[in-house]
Design a protein around this motif. Structure first.
Motif, PDB file in Angstrom:
ATOM      1  N   ARG A 155      -3.282   1.205   4.367  1.00 53.43           N
ATOM      2  CA  ARG A 155      -3.097   0.079   5.287  1.00 53.43           C
ATOM      3  C   ARG A 155      -1.642  -0.380   5.225  1.00 53.43           C
ATOM      4  O   ARG A 155      -1.059  -0.442   4.141  1.00 53.43           O
ATOM      5  N   LEU A 156      -1.056  -0.687   6.371  1.00 53.89           N
ATOM      6  CA  LEU A 156       0.338  -1.129   6.388  1.00 53.89           C
ATOM      7  C   LEU A 156       0.413  -2.645   6.275  1.00 53.89           C
ATOM      8  O   LEU A 156      -0.247  -3.345   7.053  1.00 53.89           O
ATOM      9  N   GLY A 157       1.224  -3.121   5.359  1.00 51.18           N
ATOM     10  CA  GLY A 157       1.495  -4.554   5.309  1.00 51.18           C
ATOM     11  C   GLY A 157       2.542  -4.907   6.355  1.00 51.18           C
ATOM     12  O   GLY A 157       3.635  -5.341   6.051  1.00 51.18           O
ATOM     13  N   GLY A 158       2.165  -4.668   7.602  1.00 44.07           N
ATOM     14  CA  GLY A 158       3.062  -4.865   8.736  1.00 44.07           C
ATOM     15  C   GLY A 158       3.862  -3.603   9.028  1.00 44.07           C
ATOM     16  O   GLY A 158       4.184  -2.832   8.130  1.00 44.07           O
ATOM     17  N   GLY A 211      -2.219  -1.310  10.840  1.00 46.82           N
ATOM     18  CA  GLY A 211      -1.148  -2.192  10.381  1.00 46.82           C
ATOM     19  C   GLY A 211      -1.331  -3.614  10.832  1.00 46.82           C
ATOM     20  O   GLY A 211      -0.381  -4.367  10.940  1.00 46.82           O
ATOM     21  N   PHE A 243      -3.022  -1.328  -0.011  1.00 43.31           N
ATOM     22  CA  PHE A 243      -1.681  -1.082   0.530  1.00 43.31           C
ATOM     23  C   PHE A 243      -0.954  -0.030  -0.323  1.00 43.31           C
ATOM     24  O   PHE A 243      -1.301   0.185  -1.477  1.00 43.31           O
ATOM     25  N   MET A 291       5.904  -7.914   5.625  1.00 44.11           N
ATOM     26  CA  MET A 291       5.647  -8.599   4.353  1.00 44.11           C
ATOM     27  C   MET A 291       5.546  -7.613   3.185  1.00 44.11           C
ATOM     28  O   MET A 291       5.905  -7.934   2.065  1.00 44.11           O
ATOM     29  N   GLU A 292       5.031  -6.433   3.456  1.00 45.82           N
ATOM     30  CA  GLU A 292       5.019  -5.396   2.409  1.00 45.82           C
ATOM     31  C   GLU A 292       6.317  -4.603   2.532  1.00 45.82           C
ATOM     32  O   GLU A 292       6.508  -3.892   3.529  1.00 45.82           O
TER      33      GLU A 292
END
Lengths: 154, 747
Positions: free
Chosen positions: B426-429, B73, B216, B379-380
């Motif tokens: 994948r983590l957008g935060g 992340g 993402f 952000m995501e």
């Protein structure tokens, strides 16, 4: 519904969508070009930035009907293989953390350098202020923009 | 080299599968006998989730695929975890391909993003994964060449026997190595022999990120996939009563509108199953824009919730969670906290005779601090893909505690775990928000109901107004100085809505003869949870601001004052269970003093210092502020960190920089207020996030040279920067700021 012929990354794409659909969702939902990100939907965070002509534009509030014949460039079309000077600088400086906002950052930065090949810190800050990075990579973004500005063929 | 036992135990399994083409898959699982070293009582750290694994595939041509077990992340574990495996395996990093490992609760343990624990808990297991594979490759060579094991060496993916002049690349030996018995004991490298660990390697997903390739959860796309969104009550304290979908249902592209209950009434929620709005309306349609429009046209009617108490489960320990009825407001919250703080708290630690010491003190300093609720604002936005039928479930998206969420989903669907496939993107935060994966359950229920693959997307407004927020806190401090300006008494009384942030055994506990720590809590129906460095993110801000004020009252340099106290904690520690190492704590302060040239003065520079220990690591900052056109600007932050061995220095620097920028942003601007249960901000037009012009012009990160096993870095630089901002602002403005966000004093 209406049909639109969009000039994206040098190719024409025909879509049949509600004319009020923002370009962001046309790209993501209808053309499966997902590099352009949704962050806020109200042009406050910059994650959805594309080039309309040479100008960095927030695609989340740009209706598809207002695009017309203008040339659209998305992150997928910025270069063939990620070799645009800004992308190369981003890799060299190893900017991203989570990475979600970075396509928008790169699109804003590449539009800035197209108009101003050697921006000052203040000019960079002003141009980039519409792009939020929640991870806090701002110092690296600035460094990468300067790296790209100092490289050839911006 | 030292010998480390692989300790293959009851839960371990060995899976040696030959790949087509003669490759090798080595799957390992080890139980590592780590003690539970966390002393943060009350934190959700179970005692025995300490198994870790590496996953290695070797191709005939010598390319090595290393699976990265934990969710990525932005903390860069997808690069740094495989680096550890690769170093022990002794391969050339250029020959390594990294893949995200699947969620596999049997094979991998602690596949979590949280608590700055990935590298710390992964360290030994990842080393063993690499070293064991290397050992088996050497054994295969010894057998084939008929030479002694001990005479064989490896370097950069090549096995060599000098005496017989034989050598082979790993790919040639992989198939034979797969047939070897997994050794019970392997040698790992001595720290001095590391080739990859300690060198800067670029983010393995870098090219994909800068070219906009799908990475993402939001980017998930399947043929025939529908888009789903939720509509939740507008205020905490309300629940759905009825839904009028007459208009929305007629809108173009809309497939269905219905309601779901995220959890069943009789379900005992686990620690991360937090959700206030249990029943939500759902709109499903062909495209995001169509669903967004229909969502706006949906009319919902709500009614007040009743107060309730439910039993929840924290890794086997039960607790009663009380949710009061009512529509809460921020003004009322602060009034309640003020009143509660005036009453006695629960005493958590008492050393000496604090009240007597305060009576005898020549000077008493008192201060009270508050901080608001915070939204995570990844952000995501929250999202998940789900394709669920009666007998199987496929889920794709970003989350921090995949194995726990899988258990929750299994219970909700009544479906065994082996029929559930959760794939991590994948983590957008994350920052803690994605530990609470109720949206995964929602996505699964929606897909099952509509009998189609769907992607559930929270709009930014949903993300911000249906959050799991950082609690709101209050802390009151008292310090007593004797006539010689020695700190003789220290009292902290703190609490929050609804959690206490107290860590009673942290500095300055252990450094003061008379010490008292108390706390309290106030119930709420707002949902709260982990937020980057939970509790510490407030306690550091308050305590380190207060120590600055006490140092000033004692006419001492703020670094010197802390070092004096740490000297006391080292030489003659007060009490037991002090949770920090005074030498390492002092180490980062000394390093930051040296690197920031603290002892030089520049009257245009307003400098604030702050240091904290949390999540097993030590961080200290010196923040230099200037006033430009009346506005405070952060010129530079100098940071010193002790997190043991640094696996990937440039990436670690990036993460430390991120903690600093994020902390400055939240200290200055972060705030979510409520009025009658309604969050008063719902998007970035009103929720102010730090932007480039407000970030430090320069950040310098220095790591303490260390040969200790690595500890975490995602969180430790975040908490102390708040007070560095406050202490610099004091120098710039001449007044102390006690209430976050500090922007309210500056506009």
């Amino acid at each position: 519904m209406a049909t639109f012929n969009l000039n994206i990354n040098g190719a024409t794409h025909e879509v049949d969508v509600d004319p009020t659909t923002p370009l962001l969702w046309v790209l993501r939902d209808h053309l499966n070009m997902v590099g352009t990100k949704y962050g806020c939907g109200i042009a406050q965070c910059g994650a959805c930035t594309v080039h309309l002509g040479d100008v960095a534009t927030r695609s989340c509030m740009l209706t598809v009907s207002s695009v017309g014949n203008q040339k659209i460039t998305t992150i997928e079309g910025l270069s063939e293989n990620g070799n645009h000077p800004v992308q190369k600088a981003w890799l060299e400086v190893d900017v991203p953390q989570c990475g979600y906002c970075q396509a928008g950052q790169i699109m804003t930065a590449s539009a800035l350098l197209k108009n101003n090949s050697n921006p000052t810190d203040e000019e960079i800050e002003m141009a980039m202020n519409g792009n939020i990075c929640r991870c806090g990579t701002y110092t690296r973004i600035k460094k990468a923009i300067k790296t790209a500005a100092n490289s050839e063929n911006v | 080299m030292h010998t480390s036992k692989t300790k293959i135990g009851r839960r371990a399994f060995i899976k040696n599968t030959s790949l087509a083409g003669g490759g090798l898959v080595l799957g390992f699982s080890w139980i590592i006998s780590c003690k539970n070293t966390s002393k943060q009582s009350g934190k959700a750290l179970p005692k025995d989730w300490v198994e870790v694994n590496g996953y290695i595939k070797i191709a005939e041509n010598g390319l090595v695929t290393i699976m990265s077990p934990n969710p990525e992340g932005g903390q860069n574990v997808k690069t740094s975890m495989p680096m550890i495996v690769a170093d022990e395996l002794d391969v050339d990093w250029r020959d390594v391909i990294v893949e995200q490992a699947p969620l596999n609760a049997d094979a991998f343990r602690f596949q979590w993003l949280g608590g700055s624990q990935s590298i710390r808990r992964g360290w030994e297991g990842l080393r063993l994964a690499g070293a064991t594979a290397r050992h088996m490759l050497i054994e295969a060579a010894a057998k084939e060449w008929q030479v002694p094991f001990n005479e064989i060496t490896t370097k950069g993916g090549v096995v060599s026997h000098k005496q017989s002049n034989k050598s082979a690349i790993y790919g040639e030996l992989a198939a034979a190595a797969a047939q070897m018995q997994v050794p019970e004991e392997v040698q790992v490298k001595s720290i001095d022999d590391f080739q990859i660990i300690g060198t800067s390697k670029k983010n393995v997903d870098g090219l994909k990120i800068v070219t906009g390739q799908p990475l993402f959860g939001m980017d998930t796309h399947r043929e025939g996939m529908l888009i789903a969104m939720i509509v939740h009550p507008p205020a905490f304290g309300l629940k759905l009563k009825s839904v009028d979908d007459t208009k929305a249902r007629q809108m173009p592209g809309i497939k269905d509108i219905f309601t779901i209950n995220v959890f069943n009434d009789d379900y005992e929620k686990a620690f991360f199953d937090t959700r206030t709005f249990n029943e939500v309306a759902v709109v499903v349609g062909n495209s995001t824009w169509e669903v967004m429009n229909a969502k706006k046209a949906l009319k919902i009617e709500c009614e007040p919730i009743e107060s309730s108490t439910e039993t929840r489960d924290r890794f086997g320990r039960k607790w009663e969670e009380h949710t009061p009825a009512g529509l809460e407001s921020t003004d009322e919250h602060f009034a309640l906290m003020g009143a509660r703080a005036a009453e006695p708290g629960e005493v958590r630690r008492k050393d000496g005779d604090p009240e007597r010491a305060f009576k005898n003190a020549a000077n008493i300093i008192e201060a009270s601090y508050t901080a608001p609720f915070l939204a995570h604002n990844c952000m995501e936005p929250m999202n998940f893909f789900a394709d669920v039928t009666e007998d199987r479930a496929e889920l794709v998206g970003p989350l921090q505690k995949p194995d726990l969420t899988e258990q929750t989903l299994s219970a909700r669907l009544g479906m065994p775990i082996d029929k559930i496939d959760i794939q991590m993107t994948r983590l957008g935060g994350g920052y803690g928000r994605r530990s609470y994966a109720h949206w995964l359950v929602e996505a699964a229920l929606i897909s099952k109901k509509i009998k189609a693959p769907i992607k559930l997307i929270y709009t930014r407004e949903d993300d911000m107004t249906d959050g799991i927020y950082r609690p709101s806190y209050q802390a009151k401090f008292r310090a007593g100085l004797d006539a010689d300006n020695n700190l003789i008494a220290f009292h902290v009384k703190t609490g929050g809505i609804p959690q206490s942030p107290l860590a009673q055994n942290r500095f300055p506990a252990g450094a003061v003869a008379n010490y008292l720590a108390e706390d309290w809590t106030i119930d709420t129906n707002l949902t709260v949870g982990s937020f980057r460095a939970p509790s510490s993110n407030f306690m550091a801000s308050a305590e380190q601001s207060f120590l600055d004020e006490v140092a000033e009252a004692a006419s001492k340099d703020p670094i010197e004052f802390r070092l004096e106290l740490l000297g006391r904690a080292k030489a003659d520690p007060v009490g037991e269970n002090n949770d920090y190492d005074p030498d390492r704590y002092a180490g980062v302060l000394k390093l930051v003093r040296e690197k920031s040239n603290w002892d030089t003065t520049n009257k245009n520079l307003h400098r604030g210092v702050s240091a904290y220990f949390c999540h097993n690591s030590y961080a200290a900052h010196v923040l230099d502020m200037v006033i430009q056109d009346g506005k405070p600007m952060v010129e530079k932050v100098t940071c010193a960190v002790d997190c043991g061995i640094v696996v990937n220095p440039d990436a670690a620097t990036n993460l430390a920089e991120g903690g600093i920028v994020d902390g400055i942003g939240n200290a200055l601007y972060g705030e979510l207020t409520f009025k009658e249960g309604v969050p008063q901000k719902s998007n970035f037009d009103t929720y102010r996030m730090i932007r480039m012009a407000e970030a430090p012009k320069e950040i310098e990160v220095h790591f303490v040279d260390s040969d200790m096993a690595p500890t975490g870095l995602g969180e430790p630089t975040f908490p102390p920067i708040f007070a560095a901002v406050a202490n610099a602002l004091y120098k710039a403005k001449g007044e102390r700021f006690y209430h976050q966000p500090y922007i309210k004093y500056l506009s």
